[in-house]
Design a protein around this motif. Structure first.
Motif, PDB file in Angstrom:
ATOM      1  N   LEU A  56       0.839  -1.200   0.000  1.00 41.69           N
ATOM      2  CA  LEU A  56       0.000   0.000   0.000  1.00 41.69           C
ATOM      3  C   LEU A  56       0.878   1.257   0.000  1.00 41.69           C
ATOM      4  O   LEU A  56       0.611   2.214  -0.739  1.00 41.69           O
ATOM      5  CB  LEU A  56      -0.945  -0.002   1.208  1.00 41.69           C
ATOM      6  CG  LEU A  56      -1.980  -1.129   1.255  1.00 41.69           C
ATOM      7  CD1 LEU A  56      -2.839  -1.007   2.513  1.00 41.69           C
ATOM      8  CD2 LEU A  56      -2.874  -1.107   0.017  1.00 41.69           C
TER       9      LEU A  56
ATOM     10  N   GLY B 104      -0.068   8.120  -2.755  1.00 40.93           N
ATOM     11  CA  GLY B 104       0.264   9.481  -3.179  1.00 40.93           C
ATOM     12  C   GLY B 104       0.668   9.651  -4.621  1.00 40.93           C
ATOM     13  O   GLY B 104       1.115  10.734  -5.005  1.00 40.93           O
ATOM     14  N   ILE B 105       0.523   8.634  -5.440  1.00 40.89           N
ATOM     15  CA  ILE B 105       0.926   8.765  -6.851  1.00 40.89           C
ATOM     16  C   ILE B 105       0.094   7.833  -7.714  1.00 40.89           C
ATOM     17  O   ILE B 105      -0.348   6.773  -7.259  1.00 40.89           O
ATOM     18  CB  ILE B 105       2.435   8.468  -7.034  1.00 40.89           C
ATOM     19  CG1 ILE B 105       2.876   8.804  -8.465  1.00 40.89           C
ATOM     20  CG2 ILE B 105       2.768   7.016  -6.672  1.00 40.89           C
ATOM     21  CD1 ILE B 105       4.370   8.872  -8.666  1.00 40.89           C
ATOM     22  N   LEU B 106      -0.149   8.251  -8.963  1.00 41.51           N
ATOM     23  CA  LEU B 106      -0.803   7.379  -9.931  1.00 41.51           C
ATOM     24  C   LEU B 106       0.240   6.917 -10.945  1.00 41.51           C
ATOM     25  O   LEU B 106       0.794   7.735 -11.683  1.00 41.51           O
ATOM     26  CB  LEU B 106      -1.932   8.131 -10.653  1.00 41.51           C
ATOM     27  CG  LEU B 106      -2.588   7.385 -11.809  1.00 41.51           C
ATOM     28  CD1 LEU B 106      -3.360   6.156 -11.314  1.00 41.51           C
ATOM     29  CD2 LEU B 106      -3.519   8.299 -12.600  1.00 41.51           C
ATOM     30  N   ARG B 107       0.511   5.607 -10.942  1.00 43.94           N
ATOM     31  CA  ARG B 107       1.373   5.041 -11.990  1.00 43.94           C
ATOM     32  C   ARG B 107       0.445   4.337 -12.977  1.00 43.94           C
ATOM     33  O   ARG B 107      -0.341   3.477 -12.578  1.00 43.94           O
ATOM     34  CB  ARG B 107       2.361   4.041 -11.401  1.00 43.94           C
ATOM     35  CG  ARG B 107       3.372   4.689 -10.503  1.00 43.94           C
ATOM     36  CD  ARG B 107       4.502   3.746 -10.108  1.00 43.94           C
ATOM     37  NE  ARG B 107       5.313   4.382  -9.083  1.00 43.94           N
ATOM     38  CZ  ARG B 107       5.052   4.307  -7.774  1.00 43.94           C
ATOM     39  NH1 ARG B 107       4.021   3.617  -7.340  1.00 43.94           N
ATOM     40  NH2 ARG B 107       5.809   4.945  -6.908  1.00 43.94           N
ATOM     41  N   THR B 108       0.514   4.713 -14.229  1.00 46.34           N
ATOM     42  CA  THR B 108      -0.495   4.227 -15.169  1.00 46.34           C
ATOM     43  C   THR B 108       0.071   4.020 -16.561  1.00 46.34           C
ATOM     44  O   THR B 108       1.007   4.705 -16.976  1.00 46.34           O
ATOM     45  CB  THR B 108      -1.680   5.220 -15.234  1.00 46.34           C
ATOM     46  OG1 THR B 108      -2.600   4.786 -16.215  1.00 46.34           O
ATOM     47  CG2 THR B 108      -1.233   6.634 -15.569  1.00 46.34           C
ATOM     48  N   GLN B 109      -0.565   3.067 -17.248  1.00 50.95           N
ATOM     49  CA  GLN B 109      -0.262   2.832 -18.668  1.00 50.95           C
ATOM     50  C   GLN B 109      -1.364   3.426 -19.542  1.00 50.95           C
ATOM     51  O   GLN B 109      -1.156   3.608 -20.731  1.00 50.95           O
ATOM     52  CB  GLN B 109      -0.267   1.311 -18.955  1.00 50.95           C
ATOM     53  CG  GLN B 109       0.673   0.487 -18.143  1.00 50.95           C
ATOM     54  CD  GLN B 109       2.000   0.259 -18.850  1.00 50.95           C
ATOM     55  OE1 GLN B 109       2.236   0.798 -19.922  1.00 50.95           O
ATOM     56  NE2 GLN B 109       2.875  -0.499 -18.233  1.00 50.95           N
TER      57      GLN B 109
ATOM     58  N   GLY C   2      -3.270   6.303 -19.476  1.00 49.82           N
ATOM     59  CA  GLY C   2      -3.367   7.681 -19.931  1.00 49.82           C
ATOM     60  C   GLY C   2      -3.389   8.692 -18.814  1.00 49.82           C
ATOM     61  O   GLY C   2      -3.457   8.339 -17.632  1.00 49.82           O
ATOM     62  N   ALA C   3      -3.318   9.954 -19.225  1.00 51.57           N
ATOM     63  CA  ALA C   3      -3.341  11.056 -18.265  1.00 51.57           C
ATOM     64  C   ALA C   3      -3.579  12.350 -19.041  1.00 51.57           C
ATOM     65  O   ALA C   3      -3.455  12.374 -20.274  1.00 51.57           O
ATOM     66  CB  ALA C   3      -2.007  11.129 -17.515  1.00 51.57           C
TER      67      ALA C   3
ATOM     68  N   ARG D 252      -4.129   5.769 -23.865  1.00 47.25           N
ATOM     69  CA  ARG D 252      -3.468   4.483 -24.180  1.00 47.25           C
ATOM     70  C   ARG D 252      -2.310   4.667 -25.156  1.00 47.25           C
ATOM     71  O   ARG D 252      -2.261   4.065 -26.230  1.00 47.25           O
ATOM     72  CB  ARG D 252      -4.472   3.480 -24.756  1.00 47.25           C
ATOM     73  CG  ARG D 252      -5.278   2.772 -23.688  1.00 47.25           C
ATOM     74  CD  ARG D 252      -5.838   1.458 -24.232  1.00 47.25           C
ATOM     75  NE  ARG D 252      -6.646   0.762 -23.257  1.00 47.25           N
ATOM     76  CZ  ARG D 252      -6.167  -0.097 -22.356  1.00 47.25           C
ATOM     77  NH1 ARG D 252      -4.878  -0.351 -22.311  1.00 47.25           N
ATOM     78  NH2 ARG D 252      -6.979  -0.706 -21.512  1.00 47.25           N
TER      79      ARG D 252
END
Lengths: 268, 270
Positions: B7, B12-17, B19-20, B30
């Motif tokens: 956890l 405190g962060i968004l790690r994403t593939q 999009g943003a 994407r």
């Protein structure tokens, strides 16, 4: 689709109309009791809540136990995903209903949500008070379960998949409810908690205590699921309104680490 | 990594593939710049790309459009549509009405549930067939242990949407897939078994076509989310334009009470 297409059948509610208006309620009865004429002012909210689900009230100790559980569930706190969702509604000025819908939808799931309580109540039906059956149940492979609109179960229901040891708040809730209600599952759980947690490999979570309490009150899993959704809404409402007052500048908007960014891709 | 460490690693962060967006500059969908690369995309194609990360041919997109169009019924009696209409009649907001109606559409006996279970059934049947099991035997086993979704309809066993959908699939050259063929074989076998009420329904045909497009059950489930949506706004609109509260008003006498007889309340409050 029905022999009597414009009639609603119910065992819960009866209404008598005013003589001058068939759509205005003169008297409403809940399970045979006159709601406005006799119950109002003489009834606890928790009694009304139980009566909506069944014909007869449980004994006073069990009602007290449910009321204590309702206090514990009233606010999961702003770290909880369902309250986080409600605050997302509040901070942007979404409607009151949208904030509560957000809390319901997020708080409905299999991770710390109402579906986990449903699953845990089903586990009580399957395992009873036998640690070995609980152990086998929690290890059961769910890969071949029938496809469901809910995502597949990922952990033993009612237990904290990220937990290390049982949180003091969960222990306090369990001990208090077992003391007040003195009902079989809660008492067994309070006595056997350590052994059960060892068998399952996870610490008990608040939803697991709620599931045991609902089962002891003879609620079915789908009734427990509904109650868990309902009883956690007050905190969602209050936190949504509070964040609306604080404003979005004081509400987290997290940094992002995008791992598939065309701006950083080499051009061929 | 497990427990609180897991956890903490995500706090405190968004790690994403997927999009943003960077307000004032750009948005990524994407791996593509939404405005530079995808600005002219068909909305449904973008929706499917968002779900699957794959691109679909114009013929496939046309078929998938048809899946939505052919079941868009603006009939406020239908349970999910009725929710949208009751919201309009009760002077609630359109988004609240429509989102609740969509949520209600994820039901056990229609909509989301049968669709998901039907595609699951076809994919399990295909797997069993690949292992050499006869389709008839697989169906017999399924009938013993569970309901077969994709066949049978509560109101009328004949589904008026199917000839149109089959026609569209043929028109787009998408009616030769193995699951679509199997869906018809299943119906034939069920009829031969004497299950005359188990004719193919819309969930069955759409699931077979979805499986032939390579959609997983979860992807198909997500694709179906707005399937009934187009029929809902007219229901909300019409109800909102009529006098408040006039959609299915229920007089007191229309509650058929079947519970405990009237009894005195023995006040239990402390």
């Amino acid at each position: 689709m029905s022999n009597n297409p414009d009639t609603i059948h119910t065992r819960i509610w009866r209404e008598e109309a005013e003589p001058d208006n068939p759509f205005a309620t003169r008297t409403a009865y809940c399970r045979g009791y006159d709601v406005f004429g006799q119950m109002l002012g003489n009834t606890r909210w928790i009694e009304m809540l139980v009566l909506l689900f069944r014909d007869e009230l449980p004994d006073a100790a069990q009602l007290d136990m449910l009321e204590a559980l309702a206090v514990a569930l009233a606010n999961p706190g702003p770290r909880d995903p369902s309250i986080h969702a409600a605050m997302c509604g509040g901070v942007g000025g979404s409607s009151a209903a949208a904030a509560l819908i957000a809390a319901l939808s997020v708080g409905a799931g299999r991770y710390r949500g109402a579906r986990d309580v449903f699953d845990a109540m089903s586990a009580w039906q399957a395992c009873g008070t036998d640690v070995e059956i609980w152990r086998a149940y929690s290890l059961r492979d769910t890969q071949d379960d029938i496809a469901d609109t809910w995502p597949r179960r990922e952990h033993a229901p009612g237990f904290d998949p990220h937990g290390v040891s049982t949180a003091a708040s969960v222990r306090q809730l369990l001990e208090t409810l077992a003391r007040i209600g003195a009902t079989p599952r809660l008492c067994w759980l309070a006595a056997q908690r350590l052994e059960l947690e060892k068998a399952v490999g996870l610490p008990l979570d608040i939803g697991g205590v709620a599931a045991a309490a609902f089962a002891d009150l003879c609620f079915q899993p789908n009734e427990g699921e509904m109650l868990y959704l309902l009883l956690r809404l007050p905190g969602a409402a209050a936190h949504a309104l509070e964040q609306e007052r604080y404003g979005y500048k004081q509400f987290p908007f997290y940094p992002v680490e995008l791992r598939d960014d065309p701006a950083t891709k080499e051009t061929p | 990594m497990i427990g609180p460490e897991l956890l903490a690693a995500h706090a405190g962060i968004l790690r994403t593939q997927v999009g943003a967006c960077w307000p004032g500059t750009r948005a990524v969908f994407r791996g593509h710049d939404l405005h530079k690369d995808l600005h002219a995309a068909d909305w449904l194609e973008l929706y499917l790309f968002g779900i699957t990360g794959r691109r679909f041919t114009p013929q496939q997109v046309k078929l998938l459009h048809g899946l939505w169009v052919l079941t868009s019924y603006p009939d406020a009696r239908i349970w999910n549509n009725r929710v949208a209409a009751l919201a309009g009649s009760s002077r609630s907001s359109p988004v609240l009405g429509l989102s609740a109606a969509l949520a209600v559409s994820e039901a056990r006996i229609y909509g989301g549930g049968p669709g998901l279970r039907a595609i699951d059934f076809f994919q399990r049947a295909a797997k069993a067939a690949a292992c050499g099991q006869a389709l008839r035997d697989f169906i017999a086993e399924e009938l013993k242990s569970r309901h077969i979704y994709g066949y049978g309809r509560p109101i009328d066993s004949c589904d008026e949407r199917l000839p149109w959908l089959a026609g569209l699939a043929k028109e787009q050259g998408l009616d030769q897939g193995p699951h679509f063929k199997m869906a018809h074989e299943v119906e034939t076998i069920l009829l031969e078994m004497g299950k005359t009420n188990l004719r193919m329904n819309y969930a069955g045909m759409t699931a077979a076509l979805g499986a032939d497009l390579g959609l997983t059950p979860r992807e198909f489930h997500l694709f179906r989310v707005p399937m009934f949506l187009a029929g809902m706004p007219p229901c909300w609109m019409e109800a909102a334009e009529k006098p408040a509260g006039t959609l299915f008003p229920i007089p007191c006498e229309k509650i058929a009470y079947e519970g405990v007889p009237i009894r005195p309340w023995q006040g239990r409050i402390a």
